[in-house]
Enzyme design. Structure first.
Site, PDB file in Angstrom:
ATOM      1  N   THR A  46       0.814  -1.216   0.000  1.00 48.59           N
ATOM      2  CA  THR A  46       0.000   0.000   0.000  1.00 48.59           C
ATOM      3  C   THR A  46       0.852   1.272   0.000  1.00 48.59           C
ATOM      4  O   THR A  46       1.869   1.347   0.672  1.00 48.59           O
ATOM      5  CB  THR A  46      -0.891  -0.002   1.258  1.00 48.59           C
ATOM      6  OG1 THR A  46      -1.603  -1.220   1.289  1.00 48.59           O
ATOM      7  CG2 THR A  46      -1.860   1.158   1.245  1.00 48.59           C
ATOM      8  N   GLU A 100      -7.255  -5.732   3.391  1.00 50.17           N
ATOM      9  CA  GLU A 100      -7.390  -6.901   2.494  1.00 50.17           C
ATOM     10  C   GLU A 100      -8.515  -6.693   1.484  1.00 50.17           C
ATOM     11  O   GLU A 100      -9.278  -7.608   1.182  1.00 50.17           O
ATOM     12  CB  GLU A 100      -7.623  -8.186   3.293  1.00 50.17           C
ATOM     13  CG  GLU A 100      -6.463  -8.622   4.170  1.00 50.17           C
ATOM     14  CD  GLU A 100      -5.203  -8.937   3.381  1.00 50.17           C
ATOM     15  OE1 GLU A 100      -5.313  -9.257   2.185  1.00 50.17           O
ATOM     16  OE2 GLU A 100      -4.115  -8.837   3.957  1.00 50.17           O
ATOM     17  N   GLY A 104       2.492  -2.888   8.346  1.00 52.31           N
ATOM     18  CA  GLY A 104       2.731  -3.214   9.749  1.00 52.31           C
ATOM     19  C   GLY A 104       4.164  -3.637   9.976  1.00 52.31           C
ATOM     20  O   GLY A 104       4.840  -4.105   9.052  1.00 52.31           O
TER      21      GLY A 104
END
Lengths: 675, 675
Positions: A154, A437, A193
């Site tokens: 992303t 997702e 993350g």
């Protein structure tokens, strides 16, 4: 003073025992709670293993979540890293392996509150997208935590639409390296993350350029921090993206690349490779790769979507059996709020949904296991169906469960709003599942595209995948139900769901066709139908869920008590869905207004029936007090005592506020003389 | 490095100017934005005063909310106290008075982020419930902040049902004192604002006992902390209730009373008094008091419910005009997400609702102003109508706006989930409005009770209050609309709403009657109808809102541009309501399936029409960047740059994490040699 008060009150309500209002709910269970737990776990052996894992984790103070609601983002992150590192040790100590029976319960037991989850995604992407050499090189390093991985897909300006990613990787034949760059701010990697403060490596998705030609998005392994002192590597800018609605324990990060050079071997090259001279070679099928991304959506449903709803139901229903408010009948004691029809109407459909989704999740796993076997044998025929299913169900379940958790939170009134209830964190966390997702609306449109294609194929008499063969079914004219009891017949309501699902797919297909025939461009026509396409996709998933619940109940025949209560829940789930989406069923007259009144009557009757077993039904989820981490939801129902005790631990009570010395005293003293 | 990067990117996207994607949206406004702002403010003079107040507050660094998203609960509280104290100074300095024209804009300007709001409730309750002597004694002290007041009504075990409160106040004739006690843990006061750490005094609601007889709940002024050193008074246990989903800046508190003695004069005694010999005297009418509690619900709608939705719309719509994602047509540039029908369908109905609710709020204020005048003249006839209206609209608006803010948040994808978007705090704060000042379901049932009574009165030919005279209207059989354009005729859709509202009230009244006649006890029968009663109450409020929007648009005739776009929004609000609650309109065939298709078509058409003015329509709300406090919603639309810059300020980027030294380095180094 407070402590004195505490012990006095503790005796008053008998903290040692279970609140009688909750105890009485358990005495009248119509079924074996333990038996139902076993059904949910898929067998007694699974229950045993799960409990053993939970016990080991909860006994270990490092995994305590006791202070979670009082911690800052920095403290949460530090605790998550500590837990992740400790978990490695623990697994080794216990002999738990990634392919062992305990593994699937560990994440549930630590309640997701650990770091390095993206490290696992890093490993999986190498396993799936990397060549044998790459797997051999990187996986052992990652397994032994000789590096910490992340997954940088992303960007600030791009999420779900991967083709739009702007990060570039230009191949330099002279040095046999890729040069990675973040050409503009919107191309900065954002959200990954474990990347903000932990990761040493990451898989970067970037547009591949060779000799000036763009070959589209490819994955590259990039080192971002020194393994020695953790300093950022040359050309790397990285950090934490700051506070979020939840996931304070995760260091979601950003990453800018400025002329970062990596060796040619760092492009994951199972499916395509850049040869030393710059020749681009594509090999094999990437379909297995799509399949893997698709399975992620299904694999997250249990822990991230269904379990939070089960927890929220447990908290809200136990609390509603203990909380008394106002009087149902004059002269009586105040009533348990669970006895109010409006409270039942909030909570019991959520409870039914939790069961429905647990069972449909089993169905999806079977579907995917079968699909995986076929794909292993290079038969990719089921891919579109699997993709459509994973997209639609991920969207439907995450949306439904998020709404359900919010309903549970609000149903607990002011106390639900306290972090100590556990409900706010469940809500703020599950909310993210609607976005990550794949954003839900986009996912539902993927499902809709599949439905429209299948509908066209069915109309043309071509074969279509099994889960959508119903689209070819002849449409019956009217619902045959004559009275409210008829609506407790699964054939009746399954048929109604099927009818509505077909109608929505077919009418939207017709609208699309009409628009195109009237001269509207295909893509524009699609856009003009998307609101209705989303409806069609939801109706499809809703239908499959109801049908699967009915089939599951039928298979429970060797346990009459459990089968009976599951049948009630199944009926409730189905009728609630019709009641709440009445327009979809009334639209073409398949259900008449008079029948809708019957449905409403049966639906409201069911609330009263299921209410009697509501507490046993949440007990069967078998959550420990520690895993609920809720002052309202504990097994003993001593909610007020716990709220009071937990509040004492808040930092707001452990510090003399500087506000008094700085502002309050001057304000009050200024004028005290005149009082 | 990061800074270098920043300045380079800043130039790249032109931070100094407005993002061209947002600028272009403003060039094509079909109406005067400034003109619409004036309409919303109720005149140019109001706009001028509001802006002047906002400018003064925002220019003062003490009121800055720049670090809000990074602060702990303790820091937020300290900042709120600092601001509250400073605000007193500021008001004095500026000559702003509580009865001046600036006052209503101050709270909006500080965005609610100040302490001592309960101090104002403390003062109001004394003004309303206290005798002239009590007012003369306490109000000057409170006005000069010689004490800090709170309002202690809610208990751990009791919220909305006031009669159930358990705190006791026993009159002791020998000492002429009331003795206050918290008899059990559920009687502990819990939630009162400003009480956890600030207040020196509070109004405690307790069951009054004289000579062993209970006289019900009464209010008492109790000192809880020393004015000299802020220590707790004898018999008082108090503290902070800990972390909540929002309101970190408020010290919501708990309070236990153990034999706390207060003089007889401290019972607020305008309406009832305990005389020295213990004689209980009730005097005058408490109705005016109920009226006051009722007005609170209406007075909070603007700042706490409607403004947050307007802010959320501003943020989400500006962002959707800047964010590009995927392609609408192959070969084109990626499309603004606002151009997708599904995105329009999420956001534009919320925008329409924000306008609808702003106007219905004006209507409610007029209703209450008129009611207040009558009540001043001791005419209490309108009380039931006012109570029903305030209850129903508080519930409907808070529920709708909360859902709307959540939709806006989710419509911004991952970035909406960042606290820096401003959306999570808007959501977590507005959510509380569904619970406080009366839980929404209970409030809707109050409205329903009024409707059922009025329906019965109307059926019996008795006079009923003006807002419900429609219940006596003859029910037309079918909606007369013939094509989709007919549904842009307000007469058509207002009639449909009216018809549905009548049907729901009348059918529920009939069900209630049937149950009672079949022998079900009255209270039990009521409980069995509550799900449908809630529907009826919502339908009533929805109808009034639509009708009022139509009437408001009609009155805008001297500004054609504004009237036209408001008409579109009114149509959208009305048709969205039918589309989303289709079952209610289809149920008895008033709207046919074919007509529902026309409604859907008109509704979807309107999305495309309003989309063109979406950005000007949120610009007209006239929020400053500081008041939005959103990286996504600023006027200039430079969202990525701002997200990046704001993230730098996060404490997660300003501290070398102890996690590295403690856990990561040992983990990585342990095995570094083997790499």
């Amino acid at each position: 003073m407070a402590l004195l008060g505490t012990s006095k009150y503790a005796q008053g309500i008998g903290l040692s025992g279970v609140n009688p209002d909750l105890a009485s709910e358990r005495q009248t269970a119509s079924f074996s709670v333990e038996g139902l737990t076993t059904v949910l776990d898929g067998g007694a052996e699974h229950t045993r293993v799960r409990r053993a894992v939970v016990e080991v984790i909860e006994r270990d103070p490092v995994f305590s979540r006791e202070n979670q609601y009082f911690q800052t983002q920095n403290e949460r992150y530090e605790a998550a890293v500590r837990k992740a590192v400790h978990l490695q040790k623990k697994m080794h100590e216990m002999g738990w392996r990634e392919d062992g029976p305990e593994f699937i319960y560990i994440y549930r037991a630590v309640a997701g509150d650990v770091a390095f989850l993206l490290h696992r995604v890093f490993m999986r992407s190498i396993s799936v997208l990397g060549s044998d050499e790459q797997v051999a090189k990187w996986i052992p390093l990652a397994t032994k935590h000789q590096l910490i991985g992340s997954y940088a897909q992303t960007e600030l300006g791009h999420g779900t639409y991967l083709q739009g990613l702007e990060t570039t990787a230009v191949f330099d034949t002279t040095t046999q390296e890729f040069i990675l760059n973040t050409p503009k701010i919107s191309a900065m990697k954002w959200w990954p993350g474990d990347m903000g403060r932990s990761a040493t490596h990451t898989v970067v998705f970037a547009q591949l350029y060779v000799h000036g030609k763009c070959y589209g998005v490819h994955p590259f392994i990039v080192q971002i921090r020194s393994l020695w002192d953790h300093s950022l590597c040359p050309g790397i800018t990285a950090g934490d993206i700051g506070p979020k609605m939840n996931f304070e324990h995760i260091d979601n990060g950003y990453l800018m690349l400025q002329n970062v050079r990596i060796p040619r071997e760092n492009m994951l090259n199972k499916f395509c490779e850049v040869q030393p001279d710059g020749t681009y070679v594509r090999r094999g099928s990437q379909k297995i790769n799509y399949f893997t991304m698709t399975t992620v959506r299904v694999s997250l449903l249990s822990d991230e979507v269904i379990l939070p709803l089960m927890k929220a139901c447990t908290i809200a229903i136990r609390y509603s059996a203990v909380r008394r408010q106002s009087k149902l009948n004059p002269g009586e004691k105040e009533a348990k709020i669970l006895d109010y029809q409006t409270q039942q109407e909030k909570l019991l459909p959520q409870l039914a949904a939790a069961y429905a989704f647990h069972f449909v999740n089993n169905y999806l796993h079977k579907l995917f296991d079968r699909g995986y076997k076929e794909i292993q044998e290079r038969n990719f025929n089921s891919l579109p169906e699997l993709h459509a299913s994973s997209s639609g169900f991920k969207a439907m379940l995450s949306q439904y469960c998020t709404a359900g958790v919010e309903i549970c939170l609000r149903a607990c009134g002011g106390h639900g709003y306290s972090l100590l209830s556990g409900l706010p964190s469940l809500y703020t966390k599950i909310l993210a599942s609607c976005i990550y997702e794949g954003e839900n609306t986009i996912l539902l449109l993927q499902t809709a595209r599949f439905l429209i294609k299948c509908f066209a194929a069915a109309s043309a008499g071509q074969p279509i995948p099994q889960s959508v063969t119903y689209l070819a079914a002849v449409k019956p004219g009217k619902c045959p139900a004559k009275n409210k009891l008829d609506f407790l017949n699964p054939d009746i309501y399954v048929e109604a769901y099927q009818h509505t699902a077909i109608r929505l797919s077919s009418s939207t297909a017709a609208k699309l066709q009409d628009l195109i025939q009237s001269g509207v461009k295909k893509h524009e026509a699609w856009n003009q139908c998307t609101v209705q396409l989303v409806q069609a996709a939801k109706a499809h998933c809703h239908y499959i869920t109801v049908k699967n619940f009915v089939e599951t109940v039928e298979k429970l025949e060797n346990n009459a008590g459990i089968q009976k209560i599951m049948k009630h829940l199944c009926d409730l789930f189905a009728l609630h869905g019709i009641f709440s989406n009445a327009g979809l069923f009334l639209h073409d007259g398949y259900i008449s207004g008079a029948q809708m009144d019957m449905i409403t009557a049966s639906y409201l009757d069911l609330l009263g029936v299921i209410r009697k077993d509501a507490v046993p039904l949440v007990d069967a989820f078998d959550f420990t007090d520690k895993s609920l981490n809720s002052a309202l939801g504990s097994y003993d129902g001593n909610v007020y005592q716990r709220l009071y005790e937990w509040a004492q631990k808040s930092p707001t009570n452990q510090q003399i506020s500087p506000a008094y010395e700085k502002y309050l005293r001057p304000l009050l003293h200024n004028k005290l003389s005149k009082l």
